[in-house]
Design a protein around this motif. Structure first.
Motif, PDB file in Angstrom:
ATOM      1  N   LEU A 196       0.822  -1.074  -0.020  1.00  0.00           N
ATOM      2  CA  LEU A 196       0.071  -0.057  -0.018  1.00  0.00           C
ATOM      3  C   LEU A 196       1.242   1.452   0.144  1.00  0.00           C
ATOM      4  CD1 LEU A 196      -2.611   1.274   0.259  1.00  0.00           C
ATOM      5  CD2 LEU A 196      -2.533   1.353   2.871  1.00  0.00           C
ATOM      6  N   VAL A 197       0.608   2.068  -0.913  1.00  0.00           N
ATOM      7  CA  VAL A 197       1.341   3.471  -0.933  1.00  0.00           C
ATOM      8  C   VAL A 197       0.510   4.732  -0.941  1.00  0.00           C
ATOM      9  CG1 VAL A 197       3.027   4.755  -2.532  1.00  0.00           C
ATOM     10  CG2 VAL A 197       2.932   2.140  -2.552  1.00  0.00           C
ATOM     11  N   GLN A 198       0.947   5.382   0.020  1.00  0.00           N
ATOM     12  CA  GLN A 198       0.048   6.820   0.332  1.00  0.00           C
ATOM     13  C   GLN A 198       1.077   7.939  -0.487  1.00  0.00           C
ATOM     14  OE1 GLN A 198      -2.752   7.683   2.451  1.00  0.00           O
ATOM     15  NE2 GLN A 198      -2.173   9.366   1.268  1.00  0.00           N
ATOM     16  N   VAL A 199       0.390   8.512  -1.229  1.00  0.00           N
ATOM     17  CA  VAL A 199       1.098   9.217  -2.429  1.00  0.00           C
ATOM     18  C   VAL A 199       0.455  10.640  -1.980  1.00  0.00           C
ATOM     19  CG1 VAL A 199       1.618   9.946  -4.656  1.00  0.00           C
ATOM     20  CG2 VAL A 199       1.218   7.444  -4.070  1.00  0.00           C
ATOM     21  N   GLN A 200       1.533  11.702  -1.814  1.00  0.00           N
ATOM     22  CA  GLN A 200       0.955  13.212  -1.742  1.00  0.00           C
ATOM     23  C   GLN A 200       1.527  13.938  -2.743  1.00  0.00           C
ATOM     24  OE1 GLN A 200       0.317  15.704   2.077  1.00  0.00           O
ATOM     25  NE2 GLN A 200       2.314  15.818   1.505  1.00  0.00           N
ATOM     26  N   VAL A 201       0.898  14.648  -3.641  1.00  0.00           N
ATOM     27  CA  VAL A 201       1.264  15.616  -4.623  1.00  0.00           C
ATOM     28  C   VAL A 201       1.413  16.849  -3.955  1.00  0.00           C
ATOM     29  CG1 VAL A 201       0.917  16.552  -6.863  1.00  0.00           C
ATOM     30  CG2 VAL A 201       0.684  14.023  -6.225  1.00  0.00           C
ATOM     31  N   VAL A 202       2.277  17.650  -4.302  1.00  0.00           N
ATOM     32  CA  VAL A 202       2.461  19.086  -3.912  1.00  0.00           C
ATOM     33  C   VAL A 202       2.995  19.845  -4.957  1.00  0.00           C
ATOM     34  CG1 VAL A 202       4.763  18.918  -2.736  1.00  0.00           C
ATOM     35  CG2 VAL A 202       3.422  20.857  -2.013  1.00  0.00           C
ATOM     36  N   ASN A 203       2.329  21.030  -5.247  1.00  0.00           N
ATOM     37  CA  ASN A 203       2.866  21.991  -6.388  1.00  0.00           C
ATOM     38  C   ASN A 203       3.500  23.354  -5.908  1.00  0.00           C
ATOM     39  OD1 ASN A 203       0.918  23.852  -5.303  1.00  0.00           O
ATOM     40  ND2 ASN A 203      -0.648  23.378  -7.070  1.00  0.00           N
ATOM     41  N   ASP A 204       4.121  24.014  -6.736  1.00  0.00           N
ATOM     42  CA  ASP A 204       4.957  25.099  -6.588  1.00  0.00           C
ATOM     43  C   ASP A 204       3.979  26.209  -5.696  1.00  0.00           C
ATOM     44  OD1 ASP A 204       3.593  25.154  -8.950  1.00  0.00           O
ATOM     45  OD2 ASP A 204       4.765  27.158  -9.432  1.00  0.00           O
ATOM     46  N   LEU A 205       2.724  26.131  -5.792  1.00  0.00           N
ATOM     47  CA  LEU A 205       2.005  27.112  -5.079  1.00  0.00           C
ATOM     48  C   LEU A 205       1.531  26.719  -3.621  1.00  0.00           C
ATOM     49  CD1 LEU A 205      -0.779  27.781  -7.849  1.00  0.00           C
ATOM     50  CD2 LEU A 205       1.387  28.913  -7.246  1.00  0.00           C
ATOM     51  N   GLY A 206       2.100  25.502  -3.236  1.00  0.00           N
ATOM     52  CA  GLY A 206       1.916  24.905  -1.881  1.00  0.00           C
ATOM     53  C   GLY A 206       0.627  23.919  -1.706  1.00  0.00           C
ATOM     54  N   GLN A 207      -0.119  23.778  -2.777  1.00  0.00           N
ATOM     55  CA  GLN A 207      -1.550  23.234  -2.682  1.00  0.00           C
ATOM     56  C   GLN A 207      -1.016  21.841  -2.654  1.00  0.00           C
ATOM     57  OE1 GLN A 207      -2.878  24.888  -5.996  1.00  0.00           O
ATOM     58  NE2 GLN A 207      -4.155  26.321  -5.257  1.00  0.00           N
ATOM     59  N   ARG A 208      -1.814  20.880  -1.962  1.00  0.00           N
ATOM     60  CA  ARG A 208      -1.527  19.471  -1.734  1.00  0.00           C
ATOM     61  C   ARG A 208      -2.796  18.563  -2.469  1.00  0.00           C
ATOM     62  NH1 ARG A 208       3.077  19.803   0.867  1.00  0.00           N
ATOM     63  NH2 ARG A 208       3.492  21.546   1.975  1.00  0.00           N
ATOM     64  N   ALA A 209      -2.407  17.358  -2.673  1.00  0.00           N
ATOM     65  CA  ALA A 209      -3.710  16.193  -2.934  1.00  0.00           C
ATOM     66  C   ALA A 209      -2.833  14.932  -2.773  1.00  0.00           C
ATOM     67  CB  ALA A 209      -3.884  16.475  -4.240  1.00  0.00           C
ATOM     68  N   SER A 210      -3.822  14.080  -2.327  1.00  0.00           N
ATOM     69  CA  SER A 210      -3.191  12.887  -1.899  1.00  0.00           C
ATOM     70  C   SER A 210      -4.215  11.642  -2.479  1.00  0.00           C
ATOM     71  CB  SER A 210      -3.038  12.501  -0.465  1.00  0.00           C
ATOM     72  OG  SER A 210      -4.351  12.723   0.154  1.00  0.00           O
ATOM     73  N   ILE A 211      -3.393  10.498  -2.523  1.00  0.00           N
ATOM     74  CA  ILE A 211      -4.225   9.287  -3.151  1.00  0.00           C
ATOM     75  C   ILE A 211      -3.615   8.005  -2.692  1.00  0.00           C
ATOM     76  CG2 ILE A 211      -2.860   9.026  -5.114  1.00  0.00           C
ATOM     77  CD1 ILE A 211      -5.039   8.251  -6.809  1.00  0.00           C
ATOM     78  N   LYS A 212      -4.248   6.854  -2.502  1.00  0.00           N
ATOM     79  CA  LYS A 212      -3.723   5.827  -2.070  1.00  0.00           C
ATOM     80  C   LYS A 212      -3.933   4.755  -3.053  1.00  0.00           C
ATOM     81  CE  LYS A 212      -4.826   6.055   2.891  1.00  0.00           C
ATOM     82  NZ  LYS A 212      -5.672   5.404   4.104  1.00  0.00           N
ATOM     83  N   VAL A 230       0.987   7.081 -11.158  1.00  0.00           N
ATOM     84  CA  VAL A 230       0.409   8.163 -10.644  1.00  0.00           C
ATOM     85  C   VAL A 230       0.773   9.510 -11.525  1.00  0.00           C
ATOM     86  CG1 VAL A 230       0.129   9.772  -8.731  1.00  0.00           C
ATOM     87  CG2 VAL A 230       0.185   7.031  -8.152  1.00  0.00           C
ATOM     88  N   SER A 231      -0.221  10.088 -12.102  1.00  0.00           N
ATOM     89  CA  SER A 231      -0.012  11.326 -12.956  1.00  0.00           C
ATOM     90  C   SER A 231      -0.442  12.632 -11.786  1.00  0.00           C
ATOM     91  CB  SER A 231      -0.745  11.268 -14.094  1.00  0.00           C
ATOM     92  OG  SER A 231      -0.655  12.610 -14.752  1.00  0.00           O
ATOM     93  N   PRO A 232       0.623  13.431 -11.540  1.00  0.00           N
ATOM     94  CA  PRO A 232       0.584  14.472 -10.512  1.00  0.00           C
ATOM     95  C   PRO A 232      -0.546  15.508 -11.123  1.00  0.00           C
ATOM     96  CG  PRO A 232       2.545  13.938 -10.666  1.00  0.00           C
ATOM     97  CD  PRO A 232       2.115  13.038 -11.697  1.00  0.00           C
ATOM     98  N   ILE A 233      -0.427  15.721 -12.400  1.00  0.00           N
ATOM     99  CA  ILE A 233      -1.444  16.647 -12.981  1.00  0.00           C
ATOM    100  C   ILE A 233      -3.041  16.090 -13.190  1.00  0.00           C
ATOM    101  CG2 ILE A 233      -1.433  15.809 -15.305  1.00  0.00           C
ATOM    102  CD1 ILE A 233      -1.080  18.540 -16.539  1.00  0.00           C
ATOM    103  N   MET A 234      -3.218  14.867 -12.912  1.00  0.00           N
ATOM    104  CA  MET A 234      -4.489  14.423 -12.801  1.00  0.00           C
ATOM    105  C   MET A 234      -5.018  14.863 -11.336  1.00  0.00           C
ATOM    106  SD  MET A 234      -5.119  13.611 -15.793  1.00  0.00           S
ATOM    107  CE  MET A 234      -6.574  12.591 -15.485  1.00  0.00           C
ATOM    108  N   LEU A 235      -4.167  15.029 -10.252  1.00  0.00           N
ATOM    109  CA  LEU A 235      -4.774  15.315  -8.983  1.00  0.00           C
ATOM    110  C   LEU A 235      -4.685  16.544  -8.532  1.00  0.00           C
ATOM    111  CD1 LEU A 235      -2.738  12.146  -7.201  1.00  0.00           C
ATOM    112  CD2 LEU A 235      -4.983  12.152  -7.994  1.00  0.00           C
ATOM    113  N   LEU A 236      -3.846  17.345  -9.262  1.00  0.00           N
ATOM    114  CA  LEU A 236      -3.385  18.808  -8.923  1.00  0.00           C
ATOM    115  C   LEU A 236      -2.951  19.774  -9.771  1.00  0.00           C
ATOM    116  CD1 LEU A 236      -3.514  20.315  -5.918  1.00  0.00           C
ATOM    117  CD2 LEU A 236      -1.197  19.660  -5.655  1.00  0.00           C
ATOM    118  N   LYS A 237      -3.398  20.919 -10.113  1.00  0.00           N
ATOM    119  CA  LYS A 237      -2.896  21.780 -11.001  1.00  0.00           C
ATOM    120  C   LYS A 237      -1.862  22.668 -10.492  1.00  0.00           C
ATOM    121  CE  LYS A 237      -6.318  20.521 -13.980  1.00  0.00           C
ATOM    122  NZ  LYS A 237      -5.999  19.443 -14.601  1.00  0.00           N
ATOM    123  N   GLY A 238      -0.823  23.346 -11.276  1.00  0.00           N
ATOM    124  CA  GLY A 238       0.317  24.111 -10.925  1.00  0.00           C
ATOM    125  C   GLY A 238       1.230  24.026 -11.812  1.00  0.00           C
ATOM    126  N   HIS A 239       2.334  24.741 -11.664  1.00  0.00           N
ATOM    127  CA  HIS A 239       3.421  24.902 -12.685  1.00  0.00           C
ATOM    128  C   HIS A 239       4.442  23.932 -12.611  1.00  0.00           C
ATOM    129  CE1 HIS A 239       7.710  26.090 -14.222  1.00  0.00           C
ATOM    130  NE2 HIS A 239       6.830  26.399 -15.040  1.00  0.00           N
TER     131      HIS A 239
END
Length: 449
Positions: A77-93, A104-113
């Motif tokens: 089991l992998v707990q994945v957290q995505v953070v962008n350059d704006l400090g926003q976060r999203a997570s998925i297991k 895991v595609s970060p752009i599918m979970l969170l927008k950012g540069h």
């Protein structure tokens, strides 16, 4: 015990505490993990952390995904957290099946540069690789940050961009300085000093904002507080690369697969961060030819390059094996491609354990094993999955062999994951992707040291 007898004991204990405190204050954070990609972590470990940075949040050449690969026989089991350059976060297991993969595609979970990915694994044996959308640029994720990072060969010419993608995996802010070494000498722009990245946060530094229209830029990131994870992000024309860099200087570097084919470009870009001029020599092996050593003097705090292709002293004849030696510690990068664009690859460190996997889905043009030592070593091969295929071979001193020529159990490494282990920590495993011209896309393999 009387108070007079207790007093000397208390004084001794106080002195011990002072000495321990002094030693602790002088202790340095280790510069690199001995298990950078999670490959050598015991499968019965309680948990594992993986850190990835460098992928873009924009639909473009640096958009991509992280591939998690389970090398064990149990579900992870992998707990994945995505953070962008704006400090926003999203997570998925995600669950990763035995010997299986999960993307895991970060752009599918969170927008950012730009993005960083942090993964917590309930056990050991899971590794991860970042792969761009085209699959032609990739870099392993790591298990730890570093306190020094070196990357050579960046370009900020018109039509190119060089950036540092930086992630702080710790719970406190990290502070760092960025210095550059170019053909014109040393540069430490004020805006690149005393930079801060927050706890579990990510940022990108555009080198071209301060080092304008330059080529062959060597970069040293010196971390003053904390540790960070860094990936070099280079776009040169239509070519992109994710560069792992290195965490220490060296006087010997190995580049086992350097293309010499017609219409290709291959340069060894070198940065000298020291106060003395250095002599750097490329020892080129290209059967059946005998090649004279190619030497270069690099001034203090400067950069230079040795051209392998095109070079009238080196025939166009497939892959050359190059050993780089220097009179003083330096750092280097292989820049390969065509006149309209190059990709960057950092020489790797010898070790005992490596993993090859077809993360891009393109297969490989070349996959080799190299013995960097002066004595013979034994190499063992094991495929993951069913059926499991094994084999072994002996590598002569200072030799490079194609894996498929000495491991006859497999005929291709496409859609294959292969573990390579050595009897001594002197092994290198090198792979290139299919490309035109041949051999210009070298990619880093996972090293378990």
């Amino acid at each position: 015990m009387s108070s007079s007898r207790r007093r000397p004991l208390l004084v001794v204990l106080a002195l011990v505490l002072v000495v321990v405190g002094l030693i602790s204050s002088l202790a340095k954070t280790p510069n690199s993990s001995t298990l950078p990609g999670g490959l050598g972590v015991a499968t019965n470990a309680e948990s594992t952390a993986l850190y990835c940075t460098g992928l873009s949040g924009d639909v473009g050449p640096f958009e991509g995904h992280v591939v998690f690969l389970n090398t064990t026989n149990a579900v992870r089991l992998v707990q994945v957290q995505v953070v962008n350059d704006l400090g926003q976060r999203a997570s998925i297991k995600v669950d990763v099946s035995p010997h299986g993969t999960q993307l895991v595609s970060p752009i599918m979970l969170l927008k950012g540069h730009s993005f960083a990915v942090e993964a917590q694994v309930n056990g050991g044996g899971v590794v991860a690789n970042e792969v761009t959308r085209t699959g032609m640029a990739q870099v392993p994720c790591t298990t730890t940050g570093v306190t020094n990072w070196y990357g050579a060969g960046f370009d900020t010419l018109v039509g190119s961009s060089g950036e540092l993608s930086i992630y702080n995996p710790t719970a406190t802010p990290a502070v760092f300085n960025v210095a550059a070494y170019t053909a014109l000498g040393y540069s430490a722009p004020a805006p690149f000093q005393g930079l801060t990245v927050g706890a579990h946060s990510q940022l990108e530094i555009n080198l071209g904002a301060q080092i304008v229209n330059a080529t062959n830029i060597g970069v040293h990131v010196s971390v003053l507080r904390g540790t960070v994870v860094i990936v070099g992000v280079q776009q040169s024309g239509a070519d992109v690369s994710l560069m792992s860099g290195c965490s220490a200087l060296a006087t010997t570097m190995w580049l086992p697969r350097v293309t010499t084919v017609t219409n290709a470009l291959a340069q060894i870009r070198i940065a000298n961060p020291g106060p003395l001029a250095v002599t750097v020599t490329a020892h080129v092996t290209l059967s059946p030819y005998t090649i004279a050593p190619q030497s270069l003097s690099v001034a203090p705090y400067s950069s230079g390059e040795i051209i392998i292709t095109p070079n009238s002293a080196i025939p166009a004849n497939g892959y050359a094996s190059v050993t780089l030696t220097s009179s003083e510690p330096v750092f280097s990068t292989l820049a390969s491609g065509i006149s309209g664009g190059i990709s960057l690859w950092s020489p790797q460190i010898p070790g005992r354990a490596f993993l090859i996997s077809d993360f891009s889905g393109h297969g490989f043009n070349a996959a080799t094993v190299t013995n960097t030592s002066s004595h013979s070593i034994s190499v063992q091969f094991t495929t993951l999955g069913q059926p499991t295929l094994t084999g072994s071979a002996t590598l002569a001193p200072h030799s490079t062999q194609n894996i498929l020529s000495i491991f006859s159990a497999v005929t291709t490494l496409s859609a294959t994951t292969l573990m390579v282990n050595s009897s001594a920590p002197d092994l290198l495993v090198t792979t290139t992707l299919p490309s035109t011209p041949t051999g210009v896309d070298v990619v880093a393999t996972l090293n378990g040291r």
